[in-house]
Write a protein that holds these residues in place. Sequence first.
Motif, PDB file in Angstrom:
ATOM      1  N   LYS A 207      38.737 -32.812 100.918  1.00  0.00           N
ATOM      2  CA  LYS A 207      39.702 -31.991 101.647  1.00  0.00           C
ATOM      3  C   LYS A 207      40.880 -32.851 102.101  1.00  0.00           C
ATOM      4  O   LYS A 207      40.688 -33.966 102.582  1.00  0.00           O
ATOM      5  CB  LYS A 207      39.031 -31.335 102.847  1.00  0.00           C
ATOM      6  N   ASP A 208      42.076 -32.309 101.930  1.00  0.00           N
ATOM      7  CA  ASP A 208      43.306 -33.020 102.310  1.00  0.00           C
ATOM      8  C   ASP A 208      43.310 -33.256 103.823  1.00  0.00           C
ATOM      9  O   ASP A 208      43.358 -32.299 104.609  1.00  0.00           O
ATOM     10  CB  ASP A 208      44.520 -32.197 101.902  1.00  0.00           C
ATOM     11  N   PRO A 209      43.199 -34.515 104.262  1.00  0.00           N
ATOM     12  CA  PRO A 209      43.176 -34.764 105.709  1.00  0.00           C
ATOM     13  C   PRO A 209      44.488 -34.405 106.405  1.00  0.00           C
ATOM     14  O   PRO A 209      44.522 -34.259 107.631  1.00  0.00           O
ATOM     15  CB  PRO A 209      42.894 -36.272 105.789  1.00  0.00           C
ATOM     16  N   GLU A 210      45.559 -34.259 105.631  1.00  0.00           N
ATOM     17  CA  GLU A 210      46.866 -33.915 106.215  1.00  0.00           C
ATOM     18  C   GLU A 210      47.039 -32.409 106.396  1.00  0.00           C
ATOM     19  O   GLU A 210      47.964 -31.975 107.079  1.00  0.00           O
ATOM     20  CB  GLU A 210      47.995 -34.451 105.321  1.00  0.00           C
ATOM     21  N   ALA A 211      46.163 -31.633 105.757  1.00  0.00           N
ATOM     22  CA  ALA A 211      46.322 -30.173 105.809  1.00  0.00           C
ATOM     23  C   ALA A 211      45.465 -29.583 106.914  1.00  0.00           C
ATOM     24  O   ALA A 211      44.373 -30.068 107.208  1.00  0.00           O
ATOM     25  CB  ALA A 211      45.943 -29.553 104.468  1.00  0.00           C
ATOM     26  N   SER A 212      45.959 -28.529 107.532  1.00  0.00           N
ATOM     27  CA  SER A 212      45.206 -27.810 108.557  1.00  0.00           C
ATOM     28  C   SER A 212      45.608 -26.339 108.522  1.00  0.00           C
ATOM     29  O   SER A 212      46.693 -25.982 108.051  1.00  0.00           O
ATOM     30  CB  SER A 212      45.457 -28.394 109.954  1.00  0.00           C
ATOM     31  N   LYS A 213      44.768 -25.522 109.031  1.00  0.00           N
ATOM     32  CA  LYS A 213      45.011 -24.085 109.047  1.00  0.00           C
ATOM     33  C   LYS A 213      46.203 -23.751 109.945  1.00  0.00           C
ATOM     34  O   LYS A 213      46.247 -24.168 111.106  1.00  0.00           O
ATOM     35  CB  LYS A 213      43.760 -23.378 109.551  1.00  0.00           C
ATOM     36  N   PRO A 214      47.210 -23.037 109.425  1.00  0.00           N
ATOM     37  CA  PRO A 214      48.378 -22.667 110.252  1.00  0.00           C
ATOM     38  C   PRO A 214      47.965 -21.840 111.475  1.00  0.00           C
ATOM     39  O   PRO A 214      47.007 -21.058 111.414  1.00  0.00           O
ATOM     40  CB  PRO A 214      49.239 -21.847 109.288  1.00  0.00           C
ATOM     41  N   ASP A 215      48.694 -22.040 112.563  1.00  0.00           N
ATOM     42  CA  ASP A 215      48.362 -21.325 113.798  1.00  0.00           C
ATOM     43  C   ASP A 215      48.495 -19.810 113.642  1.00  0.00           C
ATOM     44  O   ASP A 215      47.777 -19.050 114.300  1.00  0.00           O
ATOM     45  CB  ASP A 215      49.279 -21.799 114.936  1.00  0.00           C
ATOM     46  N   ASP A 216      49.415 -19.367 112.778  1.00  0.00           N
ATOM     47  CA  ASP A 216      49.633 -17.927 112.631  1.00  0.00           C
ATOM     48  C   ASP A 216      48.814 -17.310 111.496  1.00  0.00           C
ATOM     49  O   ASP A 216      49.065 -16.160 111.115  1.00  0.00           O
ATOM     50  CB  ASP A 216      51.125 -17.645 112.404  1.00  0.00           C
ATOM     51  N   TRP A 217      47.865 -18.094 110.979  1.00  0.00           N
ATOM     52  CA  TRP A 217      47.063 -17.565 109.874  1.00  0.00           C
ATOM     53  C   TRP A 217      46.020 -16.599 110.422  1.00  0.00           C
ATOM     54  O   TRP A 217      45.169 -16.976 111.219  1.00  0.00           O
ATOM     55  CB  TRP A 217      46.375 -18.702 109.117  1.00  0.00           C
TER      56      TRP A 217
END
Length: 403
Positions: A207-217
Amino acid sequence: MKIGLILALVGIVAVESKVLFEESFPDTDWASRWVQSEHKGKEFGSFKLTAGKFYGDAEQDKGLQTSQDARFYGISSKFTPFSNKDKPLVIQFTVKHEQNIDCGGGYLKVFDCSLDQKDMHGESPYLLMFGPDICGPGTKKVHVIFNYKGKNQLIKKDIRCKDDVFSHLYTLIVNPDNTYEVLIDNEKAQSGDLEDDWDFLPPKKIKDPEASKPDDWDDRPTIPDPEDSKPDDWDQPEHIPDPDANKPEDWDDEMDGEWEPPMIDNPEYKGEWKPKQIDNPDYKGPWVHPEIDNPEYTPDSEIYKYDEICAVGLDLWQVKSGTIFDNFLITDDIEEAKKIGDDSWGATKEAAKKMKEEQDEEERKKAEEEAKAAGGDDEDEDDEDLDDEEDDDLENELEHDEL
């Protein structure tokens, strides 16, 4: 004649060279080829050479049998070292749990030449471990464990072993293309890719450590209907006093306290109110974490390979002894292994089953005869008791007449 003889001998050598180790205990001199462990701190059980209580051929079915309950077992045999580089590796042997084993190992281990045979024990490093393991109803599996870069790796798939009292043929095939196959009684029980079914290597993707779930998702498929509201008459108690109950006539308020009617379920009770659900107009679906190539992953085209294979051993614990190990084979020829399995285990299995069935039938008849005999004794005792009662009645009648 000489040329023909030479060619024949060359042919024999060519065939035999495919068999790297074979042990079917053809003679009583087996102890000269196998070394019993003397590792301190463990009470080792002894092996004996026998075909067991039932068999298809009294000589051909002889193997090493564990002979003492609740013991460790440690024995091994060395052979000319070899490498399986660029060749299949086939490990094969038979296991017969004629004692109807409740808990104990039935597997073998393969070692390199560093094995100290007289000090072999559970912590001795090995190259691979293969075979059945049974302990209670929860553990009835075939182990396939490889040592890779100093760490033992367990297979991630379940392979169920045989758990009856008959002899079964277990075969492990490791191919130079990093695939494998497990056979039981010369039939495929499992197969696959070494990299997929063991954790030899780190995952190719992470998993891309730089990616995270957007707050507005918004990943909620449905939401409460904002237009829905709770009805005014919704809230009702779950239980109410029984309207049909009456105070007992003998109820004494001073002695029994104030009378209260028993409670019953309220037919008007509707439970906790929740607004109905509607489709979420902002729903975006489940969020999937994006993956990237794992920088720690390095492919290995030679996971299968061992540079030095030198010994095979039995390193076991058994609660109830009686397992017979036989027909050990290590070869680089898959078809030859199948043929040897058919010619050894396959040639006597049906006769062994027939002998066991005949023994079971004899035991059944003997049990019936013993039960019948025991029942006959009871009937004789009953007849004697009845005769005694009749004699007593006759005496009473005579005495009554005399009076």
